[in-house]
Design a protein around this motif. Sequence first.
Motif, mmCIF file in Angstrom:
data_model
loop_
_atom_site.group_PDB
_atom_site.id
_atom_site.type_symbol
_atom_site.label_atom_id
_atom_site.label_comp_id
_atom_site.label_asym_id
_atom_site.label_seq_id
_atom_site.Cartn_x
_atom_site.Cartn_y
_atom_site.Cartn_z
ATOM 1 N N MET A 11 -27.456 -1.437 17.310
ATOM 2 C CA MET A 11 -27.614 -1.770 18.900
ATOM 3 C C MET A 11 -28.783 -1.062 19.651
ATOM 4 N N LEU A 12 -28.880 0.287 19.286
ATOM 5 C CA LEU A 12 -29.552 1.212 19.997
ATOM 6 C C LEU A 12 -31.183 0.825 19.435
ATOM 7 N N ARG A 13 -31.506 0.455 18.281
ATOM 8 C CA ARG A 13 -32.438 0.203 17.614
ATOM 9 C C ARG A 13 -33.159 -1.212 18.189
ATOM 10 N N ARG A 14 -32.160 -2.175 18.452
ATOM 11 C CA ARG A 14 -32.668 -3.433 19.123
ATOM 12 C C ARG A 14 -33.214 -3.037 20.596
ATOM 13 N N GLU A 15 -32.228 -2.426 21.156
ATOM 14 C CA GLU A 15 -32.476 -2.034 22.729
ATOM 15 C C GLU A 15 -33.722 -1.197 22.794
ATOM 16 N N MET A 16 -34.133 -0.360 21.657
ATOM 17 C CA MET A 16 -35.470 0.341 21.700
ATOM 18 C C MET A 16 -36.492 -0.761 21.456
ATOM 19 N N TRP A 17 -36.280 -1.607 20.506
ATOM 20 C CA TRP A 17 -37.601 -2.607 20.457
ATOM 21 C C TRP A 17 -37.776 -3.260 21.542
ATOM 22 N N ARG A 18 -36.536 -3.850 22.284
ATOM 23 C CA ARG A 18 -36.728 -4.658 23.239
ATOM 24 C C ARG A 18 -37.522 -3.895 24.621
ATOM 25 N N GLN A 20 -39.495 -1.533 24.001
ATOM 26 C CA GLN A 20 -40.814 -1.192 23.806
ATOM 27 C C GLN A 20 -41.742 -2.466 23.975
ATOM 28 N N LYS A 21 -41.096 -3.650 23.781
ATOM 29 C CA LYS A 21 -41.929 -4.844 23.805
ATOM 30 C C LYS A 21 -42.298 -5.101 25.166
ATOM 31 N N GLN A 22 -41.175 -4.974 26.086
ATOM 32 C CA GLN A 22 -41.317 -5.229 27.463
ATOM 33 C C GLN A 22 -42.581 -4.101 27.933
ATOM 34 N N ALA A 23 -42.458 -2.953 27.735
ATOM 35 C CA ALA A 23 -43.354 -1.844 28.007
ATOM 36 C C ALA A 23 -44.770 -2.327 27.607
ATOM 37 N N ARG A 24 -45.114 -3.044 26.494
ATOM 38 C CA ARG A 24 -46.272 -3.570 25.912
ATOM 39 C C ARG A 24 -46.805 -4.521 26.848
ATOM 40 N N ALA A 25 -45.956 -5.498 27.365
ATOM 41 C CA ALA A 25 -46.083 -6.599 27.965
ATOM 42 C C ALA A 25 -46.342 -6.197 29.387
ATOM 43 N N GLU A 26 -45.800 -5.430 29.910
ATOM 44 C CA GLU A 26 -46.251 -4.680 31.241
ATOM 45 C C GLU A 26 -47.546 -3.975 31.346
ATOM 46 N N VAL A 27 -47.789 -3.249 30.212
ATOM 47 C CA VAL A 27 -49.135 -2.446 30.202
ATOM 48 C C VAL A 27 -50.381 -3.621 30.039
ATOM 49 N N ARG A 28 -49.973 -4.535 29.264
ATOM 50 C CA ARG A 28 -51.037 -5.608 29.311
ATOM 51 C C ARG A 28 -51.132 -6.731 30.547
ATOM 52 N N GLU A 87 -45.060 1.723 34.963
ATOM 53 C CA GLU A 87 -44.458 3.174 34.738
ATOM 54 C C GLU A 87 -42.941 3.218 34.388
ATOM 55 N N ALA A 88 -42.086 2.364 35.275
ATOM 56 C CA ALA A 88 -40.855 2.086 35.092
ATOM 57 C C ALA A 88 -40.425 1.760 33.810
ATOM 58 N N SER A 89 -41.324 0.648 33.319
ATOM 59 C CA SER A 89 -41.109 0.013 32.044
ATOM 60 C C SER A 89 -41.294 1.105 31.004
ATOM 61 N N LEU A 90 -42.306 2.005 30.989
ATOM 62 C CA LEU A 90 -42.723 2.827 30.135
ATOM 63 C C LEU A 90 -41.670 3.869 30.133
ATOM 64 N N LYS A 91 -41.048 4.215 31.067
ATOM 65 C CA LYS A 91 -40.124 5.247 31.190
ATOM 66 C C LYS A 91 -38.812 4.701 30.258
ATOM 67 N N ALA A 96 -34.974 4.855 25.956
ATOM 68 C CA ALA A 96 -34.388 3.995 24.763
ATOM 69 C C ALA A 96 -34.785 4.817 23.341
ATOM 70 N N ARG A 97 -35.946 5.053 23.185
ATOM 71 C CA ARG A 97 -36.602 5.477 21.950
ATOM 72 C C ARG A 97 -35.899 7.131 21.808
ATOM 73 N N ALA A 98 -35.853 7.797 22.882
ATOM 74 C CA ALA A 98 -35.286 9.040 22.596
ATOM 75 C C ALA A 98 -33.829 9.092 22.353
ATOM 76 N N ALA A 99 -32.805 8.010 23.010
ATOM 77 C CA ALA A 99 -31.583 7.813 22.658
ATOM 78 C C ALA A 99 -31.200 7.502 21.414
ATOM 79 N N TYR A 100 -32.240 6.494 20.682
ATOM 80 C CA TYR A 100 -32.262 5.976 19.437
ATOM 81 C C TYR A 100 -32.243 7.162 18.378
ATOM 82 N N GLN A 101 -33.283 7.914 19.025
ATOM 83 C CA GLN A 101 -33.574 9.149 17.919
ATOM 84 C C GLN A 101 -32.482 10.206 17.716
#
Length: 109
Positions: A11-18, A20-28, A87-91, A96-101
Amino acid sequence: MSAEPKPDLDMLRREMWRCQKQARAEVRTYNRGSWIRFALMFIPVPLIVVTFRLYLEAWHYYILGGAFIFFAGLLYALDDRAATRREASLKAAREARAAYQNARSAAQR
């Protein structure tokens, strides 16, 4: 013995990937919008001034200067809102990545 429940790594891995995908979309979206805002700031008013400089009276320059300052402020505010969303999306993705790790390293012990 510890009665602490194990974190759900899948669940944490799926949340992390979701996140990160949202952050990449926001950056684009932000990068694409930045070029549009940049063009809207530096093309219309200066183009009018350069094109019609032989036909403009002195008071026209005051109006065009005011329009340039107004649009610059408006586009700055729009850029600030977009940057805040990015910035909110990147944060959220970093958290999420820190929680998964952390959960993965705790599960390996």
